[in-house]
Design a protein around this motif. Structure first.
Motif, PDB file in Angstrom:
ATOM      1  N   GLU A 199       6.059  -3.921  -1.289  1.00 53.09           N
ATOM      2  CA  GLU A 199       6.298  -4.855  -0.186  1.00 53.09           C
ATOM      3  C   GLU A 199       4.996  -5.570   0.189  1.00 53.09           C
ATOM      4  O   GLU A 199       3.919  -5.084  -0.102  1.00 53.09           O
ATOM      5  CB  GLU A 199       6.810  -4.095   1.045  1.00 53.09           C
ATOM      6  CG  GLU A 199       8.122  -3.376   0.835  1.00 53.09           C
ATOM      7  CD  GLU A 199       9.282  -4.332   0.630  1.00 53.09           C
ATOM      8  OE1 GLU A 199       9.278  -5.416   1.247  1.00 53.09           O
ATOM      9  OE2 GLU A 199      10.181  -4.007  -0.164  1.00 53.09           O
ATOM     10  N   PRO A 200       5.105  -6.692   0.893  1.00 58.24           N
ATOM     11  CA  PRO A 200       3.892  -7.331   1.415  1.00 58.24           C
ATOM     12  C   PRO A 200       3.205  -6.438   2.449  1.00 58.24           C
ATOM     13  O   PRO A 200       3.851  -5.610   3.082  1.00 58.24           O
ATOM     14  CB  PRO A 200       4.415  -8.603   2.087  1.00 58.24           C
ATOM     15  CG  PRO A 200       5.751  -8.856   1.481  1.00 58.24           C
ATOM     16  CD  PRO A 200       6.306  -7.501   1.164  1.00 58.24           C
ATOM     17  N   THR A 201       1.916  -6.633   2.592  1.00 55.20           N
ATOM     18  CA  THR A 201       1.157  -5.949   3.653  1.00 55.20           C
ATOM     19  C   THR A 201       0.938  -6.965   4.761  1.00 55.20           C
ATOM     20  O   THR A 201       0.562  -8.109   4.498  1.00 55.20           O
ATOM     21  CB  THR A 201      -0.184  -5.429   3.117  1.00 55.20           C
ATOM     22  OG1 THR A 201       0.083  -4.455   2.103  1.00 55.20           O
ATOM     23  CG2 THR A 201      -1.026  -4.810   4.219  1.00 55.20           C
ATOM     24  N   ARG A 202       1.178  -6.522   5.997  1.00 52.49           N
ATOM     25  CA  ARG A 202       0.966  -7.373   7.178  1.00 52.49           C
ATOM     26  C   ARG A 202      -0.017  -6.656   8.104  1.00 52.49           C
ATOM     27  O   ARG A 202       0.233  -5.536   8.507  1.00 52.49           O
ATOM     28  CB  ARG A 202       2.280  -7.605   7.918  1.00 52.49           C
ATOM     29  CG  ARG A 202       3.265  -8.454   7.177  1.00 52.49           C
ATOM     30  CD  ARG A 202       4.598  -8.557   7.934  1.00 52.49           C
ATOM     31  NE  ARG A 202       5.573  -9.255   7.167  1.00 52.49           N
ATOM     32  CZ  ARG A 202       6.346  -8.707   6.212  1.00 52.49           C
ATOM     33  NH1 ARG A 202       6.226  -7.431   5.937  1.00 52.49           N
ATOM     34  NH2 ARG A 202       7.209  -9.436   5.556  1.00 52.49           N
ATOM     35  N   ILE A 203      -1.100  -7.340   8.398  1.00 53.93           N
ATOM     36  CA  ILE A 203      -2.099  -6.790   9.311  1.00 53.93           C
ATOM     37  C   ILE A 203      -2.259  -7.763  10.478  1.00 53.93           C
ATOM     38  O   ILE A 203      -2.408  -8.966  10.270  1.00 53.93           O
ATOM     39  CB  ILE A 203      -3.450  -6.586   8.603  1.00 53.93           C
ATOM     40  CG1 ILE A 203      -3.308  -5.572   7.468  1.00 53.93           C
ATOM     41  CG2 ILE A 203      -4.531  -6.157   9.603  1.00 53.93           C
ATOM     42  CD1 ILE A 203      -4.538  -5.436   6.600  1.00 53.93           C
ATOM     43  N   LYS A 204      -2.234  -7.211  11.677  1.00 51.79           N
ATOM     44  CA  LYS A 204      -2.486  -7.998  12.886  1.00 51.79           C
ATOM     45  C   LYS A 204      -3.677  -7.372  13.590  1.00 51.79           C
ATOM     46  O   LYS A 204      -3.676  -6.166  13.857  1.00 51.79           O
ATOM     47  CB  LYS A 204      -1.264  -7.988  13.803  1.00 51.79           C
ATOM     48  CG  LYS A 204      -1.487  -8.726  15.123  1.00 51.79           C
ATOM     49  CD  LYS A 204      -0.263  -8.612  16.010  1.00 51.79           C
ATOM     50  CE  LYS A 204      -0.486  -9.249  17.363  1.00 51.79           C
ATOM     51  NZ  LYS A 204       0.686  -9.059  18.251  1.00 51.79           N
ATOM     52  N   ILE A 257       0.869  -1.179   0.000  1.00 51.24           N
ATOM     53  CA  ILE A 257       0.000   0.000   0.000  1.00 51.24           C
ATOM     54  C   ILE A 257       0.903   1.224   0.000  1.00 51.24           C
ATOM     55  O   ILE A 257       1.740   1.386   0.889  1.00 51.24           O
ATOM     56  CB  ILE A 257      -0.921   0.009   1.240  1.00 51.24           C
ATOM     57  CG1 ILE A 257      -1.802  -1.248   1.261  1.00 51.24           C
ATOM     58  CG2 ILE A 257      -1.767   1.282   1.272  1.00 51.24           C
ATOM     59  CD1 ILE A 257      -2.558  -1.450   2.556  1.00 51.24           C
ATOM     60  N   GLU A 258       0.732   2.071  -0.987  1.00 50.02           N
ATOM     61  CA  GLU A 258       1.589   3.256  -1.115  1.00 50.02           C
ATOM     62  C   GLU A 258       1.368   4.257   0.015  1.00 50.02           C
ATOM     63  O   GLU A 258       2.306   4.810   0.564  1.00 50.02           O
ATOM     64  CB  GLU A 258       1.335   3.923  -2.462  1.00 50.02           C
ATOM     65  CG  GLU A 258       2.321   5.002  -2.795  1.00 50.02           C
ATOM     66  CD  GLU A 258       2.227   5.457  -4.233  1.00 50.02           C
ATOM     67  OE1 GLU A 258       2.746   6.552  -4.519  1.00 50.02           O
ATOM     68  OE2 GLU A 258       1.647   4.748  -5.072  1.00 50.02           O
ATOM     69  N   ASP A 259       0.101   4.490   0.392  1.00 52.82           N
ATOM     70  CA  ASP A 259      -0.227   5.471   1.419  1.00 52.82           C
ATOM     71  C   ASP A 259      -1.216   4.830   2.394  1.00 52.82           C
ATOM     72  O   ASP A 259      -2.427   4.846   2.168  1.00 52.82           O
ATOM     73  CB  ASP A 259      -0.830   6.719   0.766  1.00 52.82           C
ATOM     74  CG  ASP A 259      -1.085   7.852   1.734  1.00 52.82           C
ATOM     75  OD1 ASP A 259      -1.238   7.599   2.955  1.00 52.82           O
ATOM     76  OD2 ASP A 259      -1.148   9.007   1.278  1.00 52.82           O
ATOM     77  N   VAL A 260      -0.698   4.267   3.473  1.00 55.26           N
ATOM     78  CA  VAL A 260      -1.529   3.542   4.443  1.00 55.26           C
ATOM     79  C   VAL A 260      -2.574   4.459   5.067  1.00 55.26           C
ATOM     80  O   VAL A 260      -3.733   4.069   5.222  1.00 55.26           O
ATOM     81  CB  VAL A 260      -0.657   2.862   5.517  1.00 55.26           C
ATOM     82  CG1 VAL A 260      -1.525   2.271   6.623  1.00 55.26           C
ATOM     83  CG2 VAL A 260       0.217   1.781   4.898  1.00 55.26           C
ATOM     84  N   ALA A 261      -2.198   5.681   5.413  1.00 49.83           N
ATOM     85  CA  ALA A 261      -3.154   6.612   6.037  1.00 49.83           C
ATOM     86  C   ALA A 261      -4.336   6.865   5.100  1.00 49.83           C
ATOM     87  O   ALA A 261      -5.495   6.867   5.536  1.00 49.83           O
ATOM     88  CB  ALA A 261      -2.470   7.920   6.404  1.00 49.83           C
ATOM     89  N   LEU A 262      -4.067   7.056   3.827  1.00 44.04           N
ATOM     90  CA  LEU A 262      -5.138   7.280   2.856  1.00 44.04           C
ATOM     91  C   LEU A 262      -5.994   6.017   2.715  1.00 44.04           C
ATOM     92  O   LEU A 262      -7.227   6.095   2.659  1.00 44.04           O
ATOM     93  CB  LEU A 262      -4.557   7.694   1.508  1.00 44.04           C
ATOM     94  CG  LEU A 262      -5.539   8.045   0.402  1.00 44.04           C
ATOM     95  CD1 LEU A 262      -6.480   9.177   0.834  1.00 44.04           C
ATOM     96  CD2 LEU A 262      -4.782   8.435  -0.869  1.00 44.04           C
TER      97      LEU A 262
END
Length: 149
Positions: free
Chosen positions: A139-144, A92-97
């Motif tokens: 990059e991979p996205t990692r969500i916990k 994700i280029e812009d996580v906040a967005l």
């Protein structure tokens, strides 16, 4: 599998992994349905099950729509349930967005099927007690996600 996820998995009473395939809309929701079933079988509260179902469904759909595929891991610990959603990129280029309700980068084809409304990440965060996301373009996205029980 990341070191943090490996360590958490080793301490889990029960752990389940679900492979999620890129653009496999025919099976989208299968993992979250199985997770919901397992939660019922172990006697979790209906409200917890609903929250877990929303979180895992949204994570699963996001992997199907936006990534190169990935894995959802559900770990049932003594005092909490941890759900990890880890994809294989493109990040994700812009996580906040991306955390903004209604923002979406979903392709038209996904939107035409009723997916990609931009509520996945906000819904995941809203349903859990703890939410962590790590991502960057390429990059991979990692969500916990953690729910206390």
């Amino acid at each position: 599998m990341s070191k943090a996820l490996e360590m958490e998995r080793d301490s889990a009473a029960m752990a389940y992994d679900y492979e999620v395939v890129k653009e496999d809309f025919a099976h989208a929701g299968a993992a979250s349905s199985d997770i919901k079933k397992k939660c019922r079988e172990i006697g979790l509260d209906k409200d917890l099950i609903r929250r877990i179902a929303v979180m895992t469904y949204e994570a699963e759909i996001n992997i199907v729509i936006h990534s190169e595929g990935g894995v959802i891991t559900v770990m049932i610990m003594g005092d909490r349930i941890e759900i990890w959603a880890v994809d294989r990129g493109p990040g994700i280029e812009d996580v906040a967005l991306a955390m903004t309700a209604g923002y979406s980068t979903a392709k038209t084809s996904a939107r035409e099927m009723g997916f990609g409304a931009g509520m996945g990440l906000p819904n995941m965060k809203k349903c859990c007690d703890e939410f962590y996301i790590e991502s960057a373009k390429g990059e991979p996205t990692r969500i916990k996600m953690v729910i206390q029980i």
